[in-house]
Every structure is written in structure tokens, then in C-alpha cells.
Enzyme design. Structure first.
Site, PDB file in Angstrom:
ATOM      1  N   ASP A 108      -1.814  -5.183   3.087  1.00 57.59           N
ATOM      2  CA  ASP A 108      -0.496  -5.630   3.555  1.00 57.59           C
ATOM      3  C   ASP A 108      -0.472  -5.887   5.060  1.00 57.59           C
ATOM      4  O   ASP A 108       0.569  -5.782   5.696  1.00 57.59           O
ATOM      5  CB  ASP A 108       0.593  -4.626   3.156  1.00 57.59           C
ATOM      6  CG  ASP A 108       0.241  -3.202   3.547  1.00 57.59           C
ATOM      7  OD1 ASP A 108      -0.794  -3.001   4.220  1.00 57.59           O
ATOM      8  OD2 ASP A 108       0.998  -2.288   3.174  1.00 57.59           O
ATOM      9  N   LYS A 159       4.117  10.953  14.419  1.00 59.93           N
ATOM     10  CA  LYS A 159       5.500  10.841  14.910  1.00 59.93           C
ATOM     11  C   LYS A 159       5.721  11.690  16.172  1.00 59.93           C
ATOM     12  O   LYS A 159       6.457  12.692  16.149  1.00 59.93           O
ATOM     13  CB  LYS A 159       6.488  11.229  13.806  1.00 59.93           C
ATOM     14  CG  LYS A 159       6.342  10.311  12.605  1.00 59.93           C
ATOM     15  CD  LYS A 159       7.495  10.382  11.659  1.00 59.93           C
ATOM     16  CE  LYS A 159       7.336   9.308  10.599  1.00 59.93           C
ATOM     17  NZ  LYS A 159       7.991   9.545   9.359  1.00 59.93           N
ATOM     18  N   ASP A 218       2.581  -5.353   9.696  1.00 57.79           N
ATOM     19  CA  ASP A 218       2.440  -4.695   8.396  1.00 57.79           C
ATOM     20  C   ASP A 218       3.602  -5.214   7.559  1.00 57.79           C
ATOM     21  O   ASP A 218       4.765  -4.969   7.896  1.00 57.79           O
ATOM     22  CB  ASP A 218       2.523  -3.175   8.622  1.00 57.79           C
ATOM     23  CG  ASP A 218       2.599  -2.396   7.319  1.00 57.79           C
ATOM     24  OD1 ASP A 218       2.896  -2.990   6.265  1.00 57.79           O
ATOM     25  OD2 ASP A 218       2.384  -1.182   7.356  1.00 57.79           O
TER      26      ASP A 218
HETATM   27  P1  GTP Z   1       4.733   1.702  -0.293  1.00 57.40           P
HETATM   28  O1  GTP Z   1       4.824   2.287  -1.682  1.00 57.40           O
HETATM   29  O2  GTP Z   1       5.882   0.814   0.022  1.00 57.40           O
HETATM   30  O3  GTP Z   1       4.479   2.727   0.770  1.00 57.40           O
HETATM   31  O4  GTP Z   1       3.484   0.680  -0.263  1.00 57.40           O
HETATM   32  P2  GTP Z   1       1.971   0.930  -0.703  1.00 57.40           P
HETATM   33  O5  GTP Z   1       1.930   1.450  -2.080  1.00 57.40           O
HETATM   34  O6  GTP Z   1       1.249  -0.357  -0.485  1.00 57.40           O
HETATM   35  O7  GTP Z   1       1.476   2.055   0.267  1.00 57.40           O
HETATM   36  P3  GTP Z   1       0.877   1.904   1.737  1.00 57.40           P
HETATM   37  O8  GTP Z   1       1.517   0.756   2.413  1.00 57.40           O
HETATM   38  O9  GTP Z   1       0.918   3.217   2.401  1.00 57.40           O
HETATM   39  O10 GTP Z   1      -0.650   1.592   1.389  1.00 57.40           O
HETATM   40  C1  GTP Z   1      -1.538   1.052   2.336  1.00 57.40           C
HETATM   41  C2  GTP Z   1      -2.536   0.197   1.591  1.00 57.40           C
HETATM   42  O11 GTP Z   1      -3.277   1.011   0.684  1.00 57.40           O
HETATM   43  C3  GTP Z   1      -1.882  -0.888   0.777  1.00 57.40           C
HETATM   44  O12 GTP Z   1      -2.695  -2.037   0.910  1.00 57.40           O
HETATM   45  C4  GTP Z   1      -1.888  -0.335  -0.641  1.00 57.40           C
HETATM   46  O13 GTP Z   1      -2.035  -1.379  -1.609  1.00 57.40           O
HETATM   47  C5  GTP Z   1      -3.114   0.540  -0.641  1.00 57.40           C
HETATM   48  N1  GTP Z   1      -3.022   1.757  -1.494  1.00 57.40           N
HETATM   49  C6  GTP Z   1      -2.205   2.832  -1.330  1.00 57.40           C
HETATM   50  N2  GTP Z   1      -2.433   3.757  -2.260  1.00 57.40           N
HETATM   51  C7  GTP Z   1      -3.439   3.259  -3.048  1.00 57.40           C
HETATM   52  C8  GTP Z   1      -4.132   3.763  -4.202  1.00 57.40           C
HETATM   53  O14 GTP Z   1      -3.905   4.873  -4.718  1.00 57.40           O
HETATM   54  N3  GTP Z   1      -5.090   2.949  -4.726  1.00 57.40           N
HETATM   55  C9  GTP Z   1      -5.395   1.734  -4.208  1.00 57.40           C
HETATM   56  N4  GTP Z   1      -6.361   0.997  -4.781  1.00 57.40           N
HETATM   57  N5  GTP Z   1      -4.760   1.221  -3.119  1.00 57.40           N
HETATM   58  C10 GTP Z   1      -3.795   1.992  -2.554  1.00 57.40           C
END
Ligand code: GTP
Length: 334
Positions: A108, A159, A218
């Protein structure tokens, strides 16, 4: 060079858009976010990308049926269960057979980082891992990273309160890692790279970091997702993309300013659309006013929306005036 791109998160903050489409497949100025990201990695010499998949993997297979994106070979690594960031990286890297220095990127992130220079910095430091850092105006909302003058990470401060740190740079979500990092990540174990693995590497003195002040966003929140779209159509970036996709129907009396109109969407008579994004398939009736909205679903005649997110299943009744609403409600849908 190989890269792992993390695309398996739930994308909860971008619901209801992500109820139907995983975040990395949502378009930014009419090009899927993942295509922007992989094309960017390709410019740094990345030839193979392992997609760390979890939540909703099928749309990725459908989006790239020949297993190629922006000329880069894809490997689909589908976790049996969500393994968090480190678990996902380890699973994908092992699944793809990565055994040399590799790049990792959160799915993202949209940025202008020169990834090749991050790799060079990593090699010059003979680091085990190297983070990309980016400055933020208000560090109190983020995890701030402190480095020494040689570029080695000293501390993460989550933070920070005023005066707690002089640093205002944060982890920007792109890393260069040695395969040895995988030995810190047991197979099929849920583990966070940010909260567990990186602090271990800091304690061992093996984690470097390079800060740059080039474009970085982001896209994980509605306001930043909207911003990333508008930045690509208004000249804020070096690239300017068309704001109107082919195959959409816009009534000639509609007034559209600083907005993206997606593939197959329709805009009725006398609409006034400002600072908004219509995603593919959105249907906007007659005399609708939209300001700072993200719309995938249907907006009825004479509705007036400000700061709203309308998912694919969302249907705004004719004549309604809404502000700051998400439809359908993510709480009800989840
Ligand atoms: P939110 O639920 O809105 O926080 O978004 P998110 O699920 O994308 O979480 P976050 O932005 O913290 O994740 C950062 C990156 O890691 C993103 O590109 C997610 O797709 C990826 N990510 C987070 N958790 C996992 C997981 O358990 N498995 C995989 N494959 N990717 C993950």
C-alpha cells in the site's frame, strides 16, 4: 533481483472499498496500485516478485492470469492463515526459493524512492537489513526511527511524546534484506517484522536505514487513498495520468473538477463532482453533488455527499445529504 510484496492484509481502514476488492488491486488514477508498485520495482532491476497473499487471493490470480505484471514474473505465495508481516515475508520468500539479497515492499505504498540506491546503501553498509525512512510533519502519530550518523538504526520510538526524540522519520515500508533474516523467522509462525524482528536486529547492530524526502504516501486510509489518486492527475508528481478512464459515460452538462472517473462508470446530468474518485462501475445519478468522495456503488439523483466512501454494495437513496458516511457500514458488513 527478487522482491516480496505484502498484499495479504485485510485493509480494514479502507472498508467498504476493500470488502469487494483487496487494497493493492484498487486503482490509483485508473491503474491498479499493485501495477504502479511493481513497475516502480522493475525500474530498480527487480525481475521476480513473490506476492505474499492471504486475504482474498483469487482476485489477484484473475487480475494477472498469465502471472506477469508490468513485465515482472509473479509468484503467488498464499498463506494458510494470516501470518502478520514477518511471517508473511518468510512464507513468501521460502515458497519462492529466494536465497539472495531481496527487496520487500508493503503493498500500500506509492513512492518515488530510488530502490536501486537503497540496495546500494545496504550493500555498502554490509547490513543484514536496511529500511527506507521518510519524514513526517507530526511524528506523534507514528513509530519514529532513530539512527546514528553512520546510518545504523539505534531505536524505535512508538508515538513519541513531545521532546522524547529529535527524529521525525518513520519506517516507509520498503526494505532490503539478506536471506539470513529468514533464520529469525520460524516457518508458519505469526510474527511482526516491525515489532519483533527489527528490534532484534537493532539489538544485534545489523539494521541500517536510509532516509529520503522524495514523494511517499501510504494509501491505507480513505483520505490518503484519495490524495494518491489526485496527486497523479494534477501535476503534483513527475508523472501525470489521465483523470478519465475509457468506456465511461459522462453527461455533457456535468461539471467535474480535480477528480478521477473510473472505467465503466456513469455520471448523470448537471452533477458537480469535486476532489473525488469514481471507481470502476460507479453509477452517479442526475444533479448529484460529490465533494472529497470515493464511490464504487450507486448514488441516486439529487444526493449530496461530502467526505463519503461508498462501497460496491453501497446505494445512496435519491435526495439524501450525507457527510463523513461509509456505505455499507463496515461494521455491519464485517
Ligand atoms: P488495515 O487493516 O487497514 O490496517 O490494512 P492492512 O491489512 O493492509 O494492514 P497494514 O497496512 O498494517 O499492512 C501493511 C502491509 O502488510 C500491507 O501491504 C498488508 O497487505 C500487509 N499485511 C498485513 N498483514 C498481513 C498478513 O498477515 N499477511 C500478508 N500476506 N500480508 C499482510
Amino acid at each position: 533481483m527478487h522482491a516480496v510484496v505484502l498484499v495479504g492484509g485485510f485493509g480494514t481502514r479502507l472498508r467498504p472499498l476493500t470488502l469487494s476488492t483487496p487494497k493493492p488491486l484498487l486503482p490509483i488514477a485508473n491503474v491498479r496500485q499493485l501495477e504502479h508498485l511493481i513497475a516502480h520495482l522493475a525500474t530498480a532491476g527487480v525481475t521476480h516478485v513473490a506476492l505474499a497473499l492471504g486475504f482474498k487471493p483469487e482476485p489477484f490470480f484473475q487480475a494477472f492470469p498469465d502471472g506477469v505484471c508490468a513485465g515482472v514474473q509473479l509468484h503467488y505465495a498464499v498463506e494458510p492463515e494470516p501470518l502478520d508481516t514477518a511471517g508473511a515475508i518468510a512464507f513468501a520468500a521460502r515458497d519462492a526459493g529466494i536465497n539472495d539479497t531481496f527487496v520487500v515492499m508493503n503493498g500500500d505504498i506509492i513512492c518515488d524512492l530510488d530502490v536501486a540506491s537503497l540496495v546500494q546503501f545496504h550493500r555498502e553498509h554490509k547490513a543484514e537489513g536496511t529500511l527506507h525512512l521518510t519524514p513526517v510533519e507530526d511524528p506523534s502519530q507514528y513509530g519514529v526511527v532513530e539512527t546514528n550518523s553512520e546510518g545504523w538504526v539505534q531505536r524505535f520510538v512508538e508515538k513519541p511524546a513531545p521532546g522524547e526524540t529529535t527524529s521525525s522519520v518513520i519506517n516507509a515500508g520498503t526494505y532490503v534484506l539478506e536471506p539470513s533474516v529468514l533464520s529469525r523467522m520460524p516457518a508458519n509462525q505469526k510474527l511482526s517484522i516491525e515489532r519483533v524482528v527489527f528490534p532484534q536486529m537493532v539489538a544485534d547492530g545489523t539494521l541500517a536505514a536510509m532516509a529520503t524526502s522524495d514523494y511517499w504516501i501510504d494509501t491505507g486510509r480513505p483520505d490518503t487513498y484519495l490524495q494518491a489518486n489526485l496527486d497523479l492527475i494534477d501535476g503534483s508528481r513527475s508523472t501525470i495520468l489521465s483523470s478519465v478512464a475509457p468506456h465511461c459515460t459522462i453527461d455533457s452538462s456535468a461539471s467535474i473538477a480535480h477528480s478521477v472517473i473510473g472505467e465503466g462508470s456513469t455520471v448523470g446530468a448537471q452533477c458537480v463532482i469535486t476532489d473525488s474518485v469514481l471507481l470502476p462501475g460507479a453509477h452517479v445519478g442526475n444533479r448529484v453533488r460529490l465533494e472529497r468522495c470515493l464511490v464504487m456503488g450507486v448514488v441516486g439523483d439529487d444526493a449530496s455527499l461530502t467526505d463519503c466512501v461508498i462501497g460496491a454494495e453501497g446505494h445512496v437513496q435519491p435526495g439524501h445529504t450525507l457527510s463523513g458516511e461509509k456505505i455499507p457500514s463496515p461494521e455491519l458488513a464485517s
